[in-house]
Design an enzyme around this catalytic site. Sequence first.
Site, PDB file in Angstrom:
ATOM      1  N   ASP A   1       0.844  -1.191   0.000  1.00  0.00           N
ATOM      2  CA  ASP A   1       0.000   0.000   0.000  1.00  0.00           C
ATOM      3  C   ASP A   1       0.883   1.246   0.000  1.00  0.00           C
ATOM      4  O   ASP A   1       1.657   1.455   0.936  1.00  0.00           O
ATOM      5  CB  ASP A   1      -0.916  -0.029   1.229  1.00  0.00           C
ATOM      6  CG  ASP A   1      -1.686   1.271   1.432  1.00  0.00           C
ATOM      7  OD1 ASP A   1      -1.866   2.012   0.445  1.00  0.00           O
ATOM      8  OD2 ASP A   1      -2.106   1.533   2.576  1.00  0.00           O
TER       9      ASP A   1
ATOM     10  N   ASP B   1      -1.959  -1.314  -3.807  1.00  0.00           N
ATOM     11  CA  ASP B   1      -2.225  -0.563  -5.030  1.00  0.00           C
ATOM     12  C   ASP B   1      -1.078  -0.735  -6.022  1.00  0.00           C
ATOM     13  O   ASP B   1      -0.059  -1.372  -5.735  1.00  0.00           O
ATOM     14  CB  ASP B   1      -2.453   0.919  -4.724  1.00  0.00           C
ATOM     15  CG  ASP B   1      -1.379   1.521  -3.822  1.00  0.00           C
ATOM     16  OD1 ASP B   1      -0.185   1.303  -4.102  1.00  0.00           O
ATOM     17  OD2 ASP B   1      -1.737   2.195  -2.831  1.00  0.00           O
TER      18      ASP B   1
ATOM     19  N   ASP C   1      -5.156 -11.003 -15.302  1.00  0.00           N
ATOM     20  CA  ASP C   1      -6.240 -11.956 -15.087  1.00  0.00           C
ATOM     21  C   ASP C   1      -7.367 -11.631 -16.055  1.00  0.00           C
ATOM     22  O   ASP C   1      -7.793 -10.477 -16.160  1.00  0.00           O
ATOM     23  CB  ASP C   1      -6.752 -11.867 -13.648  1.00  0.00           C
ATOM     24  CG  ASP C   1      -6.797 -13.219 -12.969  1.00  0.00           C
ATOM     25  OD1 ASP C   1      -7.276 -14.170 -13.620  1.00  0.00           O
ATOM     26  OD2 ASP C   1      -6.356 -13.337 -11.816  1.00  0.00           O
TER      27      ASP C   1
ATOM     28  N   ASP D   1      -9.390 -17.008 -16.033  1.00  0.00           N
ATOM     29  CA  ASP D   1     -10.144 -17.520 -14.896  1.00  0.00           C
ATOM     30  C   ASP D   1     -11.228 -18.493 -15.361  1.00  0.00           C
ATOM     31  O   ASP D   1     -11.999 -18.185 -16.281  1.00  0.00           O
ATOM     32  CB  ASP D   1     -10.774 -16.332 -14.156  1.00  0.00           C
ATOM     33  CG  ASP D   1     -11.412 -16.712 -12.853  1.00  0.00           C
ATOM     34  OD1 ASP D   1     -10.673 -17.112 -11.936  1.00  0.00           O
ATOM     35  OD2 ASP D   1     -12.646 -16.596 -12.740  1.00  0.00           O
TER      36      ASP D   1
ATOM     37  N   GLU E   1      -7.074 -21.470 -16.356  1.00  0.00           N
ATOM     38  CA  GLU E   1      -7.525 -22.145 -15.151  1.00  0.00           C
ATOM     39  C   GLU E   1      -8.662 -23.082 -15.557  1.00  0.00           C
ATOM     40  O   GLU E   1      -9.692 -22.635 -16.061  1.00  0.00           O
ATOM     41  CB  GLU E   1      -8.021 -21.144 -14.107  1.00  0.00           C
ATOM     42  CG  GLU E   1      -8.442 -21.816 -12.798  1.00  0.00           C
ATOM     43  CD  GLU E   1      -9.200 -20.881 -11.877  1.00  0.00           C
ATOM     44  OE1 GLU E   1      -9.053 -21.028 -10.655  1.00  0.00           O
ATOM     45  OE2 GLU E   1      -9.948 -20.018 -12.374  1.00  0.00           O
TER      46      GLU E   1
ATOM     47  N   HIS F   1      -4.194 -17.438  -4.764  1.00  0.00           N
ATOM     48  CA  HIS F   1      -5.175 -16.629  -4.034  1.00  0.00           C
ATOM     49  C   HIS F   1      -6.398 -17.423  -3.605  1.00  0.00           C
ATOM     50  O   HIS F   1      -7.189 -16.932  -2.788  1.00  0.00           O
ATOM     51  CB  HIS F   1      -5.605 -15.446  -4.897  1.00  0.00           C
ATOM     52  CG  HIS F   1      -6.348 -15.855  -6.126  1.00  0.00           C
ATOM     53  ND1 HIS F   1      -5.741 -16.510  -7.184  1.00  0.00           N
ATOM     54  CD2 HIS F   1      -7.651 -15.730  -6.483  1.00  0.00           C
ATOM     55  CE1 HIS F   1      -6.635 -16.755  -8.122  1.00  0.00           C
ATOM     56  NE2 HIS F   1      -7.808 -16.307  -7.719  1.00  0.00           N
ATOM     57  N   ASP F   2      -6.579 -18.622  -4.135  1.00  0.00           N
ATOM     58  CA  ASP F   2      -7.732 -19.463  -3.794  1.00  0.00           C
ATOM     59  C   ASP F   2      -7.375 -20.633  -2.889  1.00  0.00           C
ATOM     60  O   ASP F   2      -8.253 -21.428  -2.533  1.00  0.00           O
ATOM     61  CB  ASP F   2      -8.381 -20.020  -5.069  1.00  0.00           C
ATOM     62  CG  ASP F   2      -9.203 -18.990  -5.816  1.00  0.00           C
ATOM     63  OD1 ASP F   2      -9.687 -18.029  -5.175  1.00  0.00           O
ATOM     64  OD2 ASP F   2      -9.363 -19.141  -7.038  1.00  0.00           O
TER      65      ASP F   2
END
Length: 569
Positions: A25, A33, A102, A210, A269, A342-343
Amino acid sequence: MRDPDRPAWWTNAVVYQIYPRSFADSTGNGSGDLAGISAKLDYLAELGVDVIWLSPVHESPQFDNGYDISNYRRIDSMYGSEADFDTMLDGIHARGMKLIMDLVVNHTSSEHEGFRRSAASRDSEERDSYWWRDPRSGFEPGEPGAEPNNWGSHFGGPAWTYDPVTEQYYLHLFTPQQPDLNWENPRVRSRVYAMMNWWLDRGVDGFRMDVINFISKDPALPDGVVEPGGVWGDGAPHFTSGPRIHEFLQEMRQAVFGHRRGDYLTVGETPGATVDQAVLFTDPHRGELDMVFQFEHVSLDQRPGNKWDHHSLDLRDLKTSWNRWQRGLAETGWNSLYLGNHDQPRHVSRFGDDGAYRYESATLWATLLHLHRGTPYIFQGEELGMTNAGFTSIEEYRDVESRNFYADALNRGIDPAAALSALAAMSRDNARTPMQWTNGPYAGFTSGTPWIPVNSNYPHINAETDRASDRSIYRYYQELIRLRHESAVVALGDFHLLDPGHPVLYAFRRSRGDQQFLVSANVSGEELELPANLGSGDLILGNYANPGSPHWLRPWEARILDISTYENG
């Protein structure tokens, strides 16, 4: 189309995934960011990675942390400006790295202008850009059981939401705020391809796509099988790698990349994909994808269809799975190699020992992963041995899937402590806590209050401390990446699994021409005596400071040996 007889550039590349909201950040508002990413590019270049995969930074209402996109050609202001994106992209390229974005095109946000027009009227020109259906015959609109079919959403509840304005239901395989696009509509496809071309013209180097194998659905949308004790049907057989998936991907490749020259990368994916399907997806002669993410190996420690019913991994199952994929894509196609993203939970907590042997088990799993044939992926913080979040209350969680599971579990009478235990092991938020840069306030991630709590172990697990340590996980990853860059055996060599039935020994051989490497790892906290044929060789890399006995592996020890002389001498 690349020459299939010449190795592609990404065979010896390593990809690093950034989850931007949790990376760095720069403003003090508590959320990561683009300027924060730009400030950390030297860290990534020093690590040695070749490609950065950026999770979504497009405009989004953030119902699913950016995987619900409302404008595909705009940067969300929470991440900064368009200029901030261009500065970041220029900085990545200046350091010799590439950027893949993504691509989320199975669904949009319900706030996307296309969906708003589609939902405005049954007569809208955009109506068939999404999946709209009447209630099930014999039911009144909106009443329980009136959904057009019995499919369940991946995030709980039905995969259909009723719209009282037009008195029809729309399909959403994920949250109601993520309506599925209808890829049967050629206008939908052409708009997606135009958007992809727009990003490539802007300078990005490819896409991670995705749930891309969900885009082709059986137009009949038949009911799925309901498991015993279940509520919703399993629609996956009717939308996973559906009837027109290969047609759509080949059309995409031609429309987006057919006129381009350059080193682009497409990663799909593909949940539920089999080895045979992956061969079709990644066969360079077919012109679809460069590589795929499959989910078989990260489903081995849970009951089928229920990630929350978690149990310990049986290493023999993992060896069987990885060996199947290594052999199946050995001649045609390519593997993506990953344990975390991230999953997924942090793999050092999930598969290793995140206490006394955190360094050893983190580097062991890194060794195994990076020495397989395929392209390795590093999820942010993995190179530091970051662990699961350690949350103890539902208030600390932010993930919509996790919150939905908890509410549903309590509704079904499950003890709250048991539900929290399942979240502690498997929640996606385990991977989404802020990157731990320093031992200062909020781990150096922000000067404000972070959007999600920082892991409490940041005072001793952070980049500054790790990189200065004699037992640095970051430095070990550097060596693995260097080895992939420099060794044709690692990048392209054949794979041969050894001792597949052993419960804690993971050993395999990589070979190319006269050169052979032996990888052996003790996936346990106890010493392990090695079989007689696995101790001889010249040490290339190991995760213990001293060589130790050639006949024993210490707890969570991994070794890479050059056995060329011993095998050929």
